[in-house]
Design a protein around this motif. Structure first.
Motif, PDB file in Angstrom:
ATOM      1  N   HIS A  19       0.838  -1.211   0.000  1.00  0.00           N
ATOM      2  CA  HIS A  19       0.000   0.000   0.000  1.00  0.00           C
ATOM      3  C   HIS A  19       0.864   1.248   0.000  1.00  0.00           C
ATOM      4  O   HIS A  19       0.679   2.160  -0.823  1.00  0.00           O
ATOM      5  CB  HIS A  19      -0.912  -0.032   1.234  1.00  0.00           C
ATOM      6  CG  HIS A  19      -1.728   1.207   1.440  1.00  0.00           C
ATOM      7  ND1 HIS A  19      -3.102   1.226   1.320  1.00  0.00           N
ATOM      8  CD2 HIS A  19      -1.380   2.480   1.775  1.00  0.00           C
ATOM      9  CE1 HIS A  19      -3.549   2.451   1.548  1.00  0.00           C
ATOM     10  NE2 HIS A  19      -2.519   3.222   1.852  1.00  0.00           N
TER      11      HIS A  19
ATOM     12  N   GLY B  51      -7.855   4.059  -1.924  1.00  0.00           N
ATOM     13  CA  GLY B  51      -8.463   2.816  -2.394  1.00  0.00           C
ATOM     14  C   GLY B  51      -7.579   2.078  -3.386  1.00  0.00           C
ATOM     15  O   GLY B  51      -7.477   0.850  -3.347  1.00  0.00           O
TER      16      GLY B  51
ATOM     17  N   ASP C  25      -4.794   0.358  -1.488  1.00  0.00           N
ATOM     18  CA  ASP C  25      -5.280  -0.867  -0.853  1.00  0.00           C
ATOM     19  C   ASP C  25      -5.537  -1.953  -1.899  1.00  0.00           C
ATOM     20  O   ASP C  25      -5.251  -3.135  -1.675  1.00  0.00           O
ATOM     21  CB  ASP C  25      -6.568  -0.580  -0.072  1.00  0.00           C
ATOM     22  CG  ASP C  25      -6.308  -0.342   1.399  1.00  0.00           C
ATOM     23  OD1 ASP C  25      -5.164  -0.502   1.845  1.00  0.00           O
ATOM     24  OD2 ASP C  25      -7.258   0.018   2.121  1.00  0.00           O
ATOM     25  N   TRP C  26      -6.095  -1.547  -3.040  1.00  0.00           N
ATOM     26  CA  TRP C  26      -6.344  -2.519  -4.107  1.00  0.00           C
ATOM     27  C   TRP C  26      -5.034  -3.170  -4.551  1.00  0.00           C
ATOM     28  O   TRP C  26      -4.962  -4.386  -4.749  1.00  0.00           O
ATOM     29  CB  TRP C  26      -7.032  -1.815  -5.281  1.00  0.00           C
ATOM     30  CG  TRP C  26      -7.170  -2.681  -6.489  1.00  0.00           C
ATOM     31  CD1 TRP C  26      -8.079  -3.688  -6.685  1.00  0.00           C
ATOM     32  CD2 TRP C  26      -6.355  -2.641  -7.668  1.00  0.00           C
ATOM     33  NE1 TRP C  26      -7.874  -4.281  -7.918  1.00  0.00           N
ATOM     34  CE2 TRP C  26      -6.827  -3.656  -8.549  1.00  0.00           C
ATOM     35  CE3 TRP C  26      -5.282  -1.849  -8.078  1.00  0.00           C
ATOM     36  CZ2 TRP C  26      -6.262  -3.888  -9.789  1.00  0.00           C
ATOM     37  CZ3 TRP C  26      -4.714  -2.079  -9.326  1.00  0.00           C
ATOM     38  CH2 TRP C  26      -5.196  -3.084 -10.164  1.00  0.00           C
TER      39      TRP C  26
ATOM     40  N   TYR D 216     -11.719   3.672   4.510  1.00  0.00           N
ATOM     41  CA  TYR D 216     -10.692   2.916   3.795  1.00  0.00           C
ATOM     42  C   TYR D 216     -11.286   1.680   3.110  1.00  0.00           C
ATOM     43  O   TYR D 216     -10.957   1.373   1.954  1.00  0.00           O
ATOM     44  CB  TYR D 216      -9.576   2.498   4.750  1.00  0.00           C
ATOM     45  CG  TYR D 216      -8.516   3.552   4.937  1.00  0.00           C
ATOM     46  CD1 TYR D 216      -7.447   3.633   4.058  1.00  0.00           C
ATOM     47  CD2 TYR D 216      -8.583   4.482   5.970  1.00  0.00           C
ATOM     48  CE1 TYR D 216      -6.459   4.604   4.206  1.00  0.00           C
ATOM     49  CE2 TYR D 216      -7.613   5.459   6.132  1.00  0.00           C
ATOM     50  CZ  TYR D 216      -6.554   5.517   5.242  1.00  0.00           C
ATOM     51  OH  TYR D 216      -5.585   6.487   5.396  1.00  0.00           O
TER      52      TYR D 216
ATOM     53  N   TRP E 255     -11.422   0.976  -0.966  1.00  0.00           N
ATOM     54  CA  TRP E 255     -10.861  -0.238  -1.575  1.00  0.00           C
ATOM     55  C   TRP E 255     -11.909  -0.961  -2.406  1.00  0.00           C
ATOM     56  O   TRP E 255     -11.659  -1.360  -3.555  1.00  0.00           O
ATOM     57  CB  TRP E 255     -10.324  -1.169  -0.490  1.00  0.00           C
ATOM     58  CG  TRP E 255     -10.044  -2.558  -0.994  1.00  0.00           C
ATOM     59  CD1 TRP E 255      -9.216  -2.907  -2.019  1.00  0.00           C
ATOM     60  CD2 TRP E 255     -10.625  -3.776  -0.522  1.00  0.00           C
ATOM     61  NE1 TRP E 255      -9.232  -4.280  -2.204  1.00  0.00           N
ATOM     62  CE2 TRP E 255     -10.088  -4.830  -1.299  1.00  0.00           C
ATOM     63  CE3 TRP E 255     -11.527  -4.083   0.491  1.00  0.00           C
ATOM     64  CZ2 TRP E 255     -10.443  -6.160  -1.095  1.00  0.00           C
ATOM     65  CZ3 TRP E 255     -11.879  -5.411   0.698  1.00  0.00           C
ATOM     66  CH2 TRP E 255     -11.331  -6.433  -0.089  1.00  0.00           C
TER      67      TRP E 255
ATOM     68  N   ARG F 232     -11.932  -1.965  -6.268  1.00  0.00           N
ATOM     69  CA  ARG F 232     -12.106  -3.377  -6.607  1.00  0.00           C
ATOM     70  C   ARG F 232     -13.250  -3.543  -7.604  1.00  0.00           C
ATOM     71  O   ARG F 232     -13.153  -4.324  -8.556  1.00  0.00           O
ATOM     72  CB  ARG F 232     -12.379  -4.169  -5.324  1.00  0.00           C
ATOM     73  CG  ARG F 232     -12.533  -5.682  -5.501  1.00  0.00           C
ATOM     74  CD  ARG F 232     -12.679  -6.317  -4.123  1.00  0.00           C
ATOM     75  NE  ARG F 232     -12.797  -7.769  -4.195  1.00  0.00           N
ATOM     76  CZ  ARG F 232     -13.953  -8.417  -4.246  1.00  0.00           C
ATOM     77  NH1 ARG F 232     -15.089  -7.734  -4.246  1.00  0.00           N
ATOM     78  NH2 ARG F 232     -13.983  -9.740  -4.288  1.00  0.00           N
TER      79      ARG F 232
END
Length: 371
Positions: free
Chosen positions: A237, A259, A262-263, A312, A316, A320
């Motif tokens: 990340h 996001g 995190d992805w 968060y 994500w 996604r």
């Protein structure tokens, strides 16, 4: 013409020229100040021996002001340097250099961060250096084994970030590991409470060109509480933030920046939304589907931790959704467009829908995921 008038005609232009020539001219330096500046210049020609293991280049102190008090003096200076092979732009640090006069010569006796400026890692103690294939890890107060393990994790995170973000970036990362949470907070200039429980954060200016000298800063307390898989996600990340920095501007929605990172961190893992988004799952099952994608204020630290987690997690899941429905290339395209185009234009250009439709698709995906 009278004698007085002839005198004024001749003299006034000379006076005016003298005044204009003096405007903006630097104040003259006395001999002692000149000696102090030369002493700092001589002392700073090479980095301190204690930093010999760090690949430094372009090391230079530029003195901006000198203050004397008898046989003691303080010079305010800007330190500029690069980490060779890692920094595309010089890092800067406001410093305060202390000197004393001994036998008619000025000698540097100390160097520290200037009041109000952030310290460098080496201000906190001796630095241990561990080099990985894709990362440089610098630690203070840490065992070599701990730093080697972080370097190995960073070596996995850098290729993972590159796979998620095919845009141009250095493909290398610098990781700082201070001795404690409090020392981490000192490096970042924020209260320690803001980072409690966090594994790592990233420094750097958004949208700078050329690419800035970013650093991933590990919180040793939070890092120690993470599982091995959690460490991989967190470090990927943060490295993704480094990779996307040049494409990230003030127009990039914070939810997209966080996001996407995190992805990238979860990409290629078997982690499910149920596992990675428990706070949002609870809210949706209570009938509290978010009315909009997370705003910048939703990511503020120091507030409700449950609300922060939902922000968060929602960011994500939005990324996604985009990657799953429109494709990974479309998500990358949206990120790039968002940094240079108005948000509605970016969404339509990358996804061929308007922002309201994207929000509704995200809300429907949340309801379907967390029935």
């Amino acid at each position: 013409m009278s004698p007085v008038r002839r005198f004024l005609v001749r003299v006034l232009p000379l006076l005016l020229s003298a005044l204009l020539a003096g405007c903006g001219a630097p104040a003259p330096q006395d001999g002692a100040e000149r000696d102090i500046r030369e002493a700092v210049a001589d002392w700073s020609r090479t980095p301190p021996a204690a930093l010999a293991g760090i690949p430094l280049e372009g090391w230079a102190y530029e003195v901006s002001a000198v203050r004397r008090d008898g046989a003691a003096a303080t010079a305010r200076a800007e330190l500029r340097y690069r980490l060779s092979g890692y920094d595309a732009a010089a890092a800067g640090s406001a410093r305060e250099v202390r000197l004393t006069r001994d036998g008619g010569r000025w000698q540097v006796t100390g160097d520290r961060a200037a009041p109000g400026a952030l310290p460098q890692l080496w201000d906190q103690g001796p630095v241990t250096v561990v080099r990985g294939a894709h990362a440089l890890v610098l630690g203070v107060g840490q065992e070599a084994g701990t730093l080697s393990a972080i370097a190995a994790e960073a070596d996995r995170a850098v290729p993972a970030a590159s796979a998620a973000w095919p845009g141009p970036w250095a493909g290398r990362a610098v990781v700082l590991v201070p001795g404690s949470l409090e020392r981490m907070a000192e490096l970042l200039g924020r209260p320690a409470a803001e980072y409690r429980g966090m594994g790592a954060v990233t420094t750097g200016r958004v949208g700078a060109a050329p690419a800035p000298a970013d650093r991933v800063v590990v919180n040793p307390q939070g890092w120690g509480q993470l599982s091995p898989s959690g460490r991989g996600v967190i470090l990927t990340h943060e490295v993704t933030h480094v990779a996307t920095r040049a494409a990230t501007t003030a127009t990039t929605p914070l939810w997209l920046s966080e996001g996407f990172a995190d992805w990238a961190g979860y990409r290629g893992t078997q982690v499910t939304p149920e596992q990675a988004a428990p706070a949002l799952a609870r809210a949706v099952r209570r009938g509290e589907v978010p009315g909009a994608l997370p705003g910048a204020e939703d990511f503020a630290f120091g507030g409700d931790p449950e609300a922060l987690a939902r922000a968060y997690e929602g960011a994500w899941l939005a990324c996604r959704l985009i990657a799953g429905r429109w494709g990974e290339a479309a998500l990358v395209d949206l990120y790039g467009r968002a940094g240079r185009e108005p948000w509605p234009v970016a969404v339509r250009g990358a996804l061929a829908v308007d922002p309201d439709a994207l929000t509704k698709d995200w809300q429907e995906a949340l309801r379907a995921e967390f029935r």
